[in-house]
Design a protein around this motif. Structure first.
Motif, short mmCIF file in Angstrom:
data_model
loop_
_atom_site.label_atom_id
_atom_site.label_comp_id
_atom_site.label_asym_id
_atom_site.label_seq_id
_atom_site.Cartn_x
_atom_site.Cartn_y
_atom_site.Cartn_z
N CYS A 95 0.88 -1.17 0.00
CA CYS A 95 0.00 0.00 0.00
C CYS A 95 0.92 1.21 0.00
O CYS A 95 1.38 1.66 1.06
CB CYS A 95 -0.92 0.01 1.24
N CYS A 96 1.23 1.72 -1.17
CA CYS A 96 2.24 2.76 -1.31
C CYS A 96 1.59 4.14 -1.33
O CYS A 96 0.52 4.33 -1.92
CB CYS A 96 3.04 2.54 -2.59
N THR A 97 2.27 5.12 -0.72
CA THR A 97 1.79 6.50 -0.74
C THR A 97 2.36 7.21 -1.95
O THR A 97 3.44 6.87 -2.45
CB THR A 97 2.20 7.24 0.54
N GLY A 98 1.62 8.26 -2.40
CA GLY A 98 2.08 9.01 -3.57
C GLY A 98 2.02 8.16 -4.82
O GLY A 98 1.24 7.22 -4.92
N CYS A 148 -2.04 -3.52 -12.58
CA CYS A 148 -2.81 -2.75 -11.61
C CYS A 148 -1.86 -2.22 -10.54
O CYS A 148 -0.77 -2.77 -10.35
CB CYS A 148 -3.94 -3.57 -11.01
N TYR A 149 -2.27 -1.16 -9.86
CA TYR A 149 -1.39 -0.45 -8.92
C TYR A 149 -1.97 -0.47 -7.51
O TYR A 149 -3.18 -0.56 -7.31
CB TYR A 149 -1.20 1.00 -9.39
N CYS A 150 -1.05 -0.38 -6.54
CA CYS A 150 -1.42 -0.31 -5.13
C CYS A 150 -0.92 0.98 -4.50
O CYS A 150 -0.75 1.05 -3.27
CB CYS A 150 -0.87 -1.52 -4.37
N ASP A 151 -0.63 2.01 -5.29
CA ASP A 151 -0.23 3.30 -4.73
C ASP A 151 -1.42 4.25 -4.73
O ASP A 151 -2.37 4.09 -5.50
CB ASP A 151 0.96 3.88 -5.50
N SER A 152 -1.37 5.26 -3.84
CA SER A 152 -2.52 6.15 -3.69
C SER A 152 -2.74 7.02 -4.91
O SER A 152 -3.80 7.63 -5.07
CB SER A 152 -2.32 7.05 -2.44
N PHE A 153 -1.75 7.06 -5.83
CA PHE A 153 -1.93 7.85 -7.05
C PHE A 153 -3.02 7.26 -7.95
O PHE A 153 -3.56 7.93 -8.80
CB PHE A 153 -0.59 7.88 -7.80
#
Length: 468
Positions: free
Chosen positions: A55-58, A72-77
């Motif tokens: 769970c990545c920020t930015g 697919c992505y797990c960052d807040s962007f």
């Protein structure tokens, strides 16, 4: 000098601008990518971020996972109106319900398929129904894992396995496309047998292999693919060995099954089946060229349309010999010699007569009935198992095939039993069975293999003995 420096500065400025523009375009591409949920989350319950503990920020583009052919992505962007988030990003990373209703589907293996999504399970197509249940076809498959396990766990004298070329085919397709010898008519089946008489006190060896007596003159098996042409492959295989043996190695052709498939058209059906007597008649009256000259075209059952036209014809040149009237279909060779045989003859069905003929004159051709378990043969001494008797009738299928018998032997089993066997070459390629060969019970007419056995002499003249 000043103008040169100014030009370099301008070039650097333009290059820097293009790099920045490329980076922005790359960023925009991700920003404007169509949301996975808009095009349909096919794995709505998939645990991607949770399983990887991500769970990545930015914005961290490396905070991503492969997702059913995309990313697919797990960052807040990714948490925007147009989203490329992993399916579990919202509940795993944000603790909120996802902003789209989960698509209903069926769990199969490690994947979730949407309603009406399909999946091939060997030869059967499975569909996800509206009530999230899989519904599969029930066709018997050529590769049957349950039967493989049952054979290998039983005491049948042979081992079964998955021949990858058969995976995905139905049993019906195997019978229809992997055999191809039409059972001879009653008049042909009743043709006179030539009896071989053993001399008084003559004892045949307990083991014999043609390739050991005639090294370099016995040819390796070919692969008929999904062409129902065993009638042509077995005929060409036996004729190849017999011409080589009877010419004492002066001619060693691997004869062309395709020449028979395309040119022997009288009452024959090419890759849809054919008659052995017709094949031998053609080899005697017309002759064929080598496989190198006229290679197999490898037609598959899925192909529609007429069979390939005949690309090789011959004409008489006196004393019964013939010569080709065309160049080889394979443009890389000029050797278009025509090879012929004398009339084929039928042997008696007694195993000793077949053995003596084989030992004296070379490999013979045999008709056999192929059952559903033969396709699974991997090694050992084959005999048809009764495993399908307890199953519905569609699991019990058989068809007529033809092969080349090359030798015989005996094997003592751990329980003390001695099994006599034939060794034979099939036409399903070198990866099937024992390098393209198989062993089968001898002396009991297993699968009718001793019921119709043919021999032939290569047509070899003195002028051929100096020819290679």
């Amino acid at each position: 000098m000043w103008q040169c420096s100014l030009g370099l500065l301008l070039l650097l400025f333009l290059l820097t601008g293009q790099v920045a523009l490329g980076a922005r375009r790359g960023r925009w591409r991700r920003e404007l990518a169509p949301g996975l949920h808009l095009s349909g989350i096919r794995d709505a319950d998939g645990q991607y971020c949770k399983k990887q503990g991500m769970c990545c920020t930015g914005r961290i583009d490396d905070c991503s996972l492969p997702y059913l052919g995309t990313t697919c992505y797990c960052d807040s962007f990714c948490n925007r109106n147009v989203s490329d988030c992993c399916p579990d990003f919202w509940d795993t990373c944000l603790g909120v319900p996802p902003p789209f209703p989960p698509i209903q589907g069926c769990t199969h293996g490690d994947r979730i398929y949407p309603v009406f999504g399909t999946y091939w399970d060997n030869c059967n197509r499975c569909t996800c129904q509206e009530k999230r249940q899989w519904e599969c076809d029930k066709e018997p498959c050529l590769v049957d894992p349950d039967m493989i396990n049952a054979i290998n766990q039983g005491d049948y004298g042979w081992q079964a396995g998955n021949h990858s070329a058969f995976w995905g085919m139905t049993l019906d397709e195997g019978i229809r496309y992997r055999l191809g010898t039409i059972r001879p008519s009653s008049s042909v089946m009743n043709m006179n047998e030539i009896y071989t008489v053993l001399a008084p006190g003559e004892v045949l060896p307990t083991a014999f292999e043609a390739s050991e007596k005639w090294p370099n003159l016995i040819h390796e098996p070919l692969d008929q693919g999904n062409c129902a042409g065993s009638w042509a492959f077995s005929t060409a295989a036996v004729a190849s060995d017999r011409v080589s043996i009877h010419s004492m190695g002066h001619m060693t052709p691997l004869l062309s099954p395709q020449n028979l498939l395309s040119c022997d058209t009288l009452h024959q059906q090419g890759c849809r089946g054919g008659h052995l007597d017709g094949a031998w008649w053609f080899l005697r009256r017309r002759g064929v060229v080598s496989d190198h000259c006229y290679p197999f075209s490898g037609r598959e059952q899925a192909e529609a349309g007429p069979a390939p036209p005949c690309m090789m014809h011959s004409r008489a040149m006196g004393r019964g010999k013939r010569q080709a009237t065309r160049r080889c279909p394979n443009s890389h060779t000029d050797a278009n010699d025509i090879y012929q045989v004398t009339p084929a003859y039928r042997l008696g069905s007694d195993e000793k007569e077949i053995m003596k003929e084989l030992m004296e004159n070379g490999p013979v051709q045999a008709l056999m009935e192929v059952h559903e378990d033969f396709f699974l043969y991997k090694g050992g001494i084959y005999s048809h198992t009764p495993l399908s008797m307890a199953r519905p009738e569609q699991y019990r299928r058989h068809g007529t095939h033809s092969v080349k018998i090359t030798g015989w032997g005996e094997e003592t089993l751990p329980d003390g039993r001695t099994l006599k066997y034939w060794t034979a070459a099939n036409s399903w390629g070198p990866s099937w069975g024992e390098r393209g060969h198989f062993r089968i019970l001898r002396g009991s007419n297993e699968c009718d293999i001793e019921s119709f056995v043919l021999g032939v002499w290569g047509r070899v003249g003195m002028e051929d003995m100096g020819h290679r």
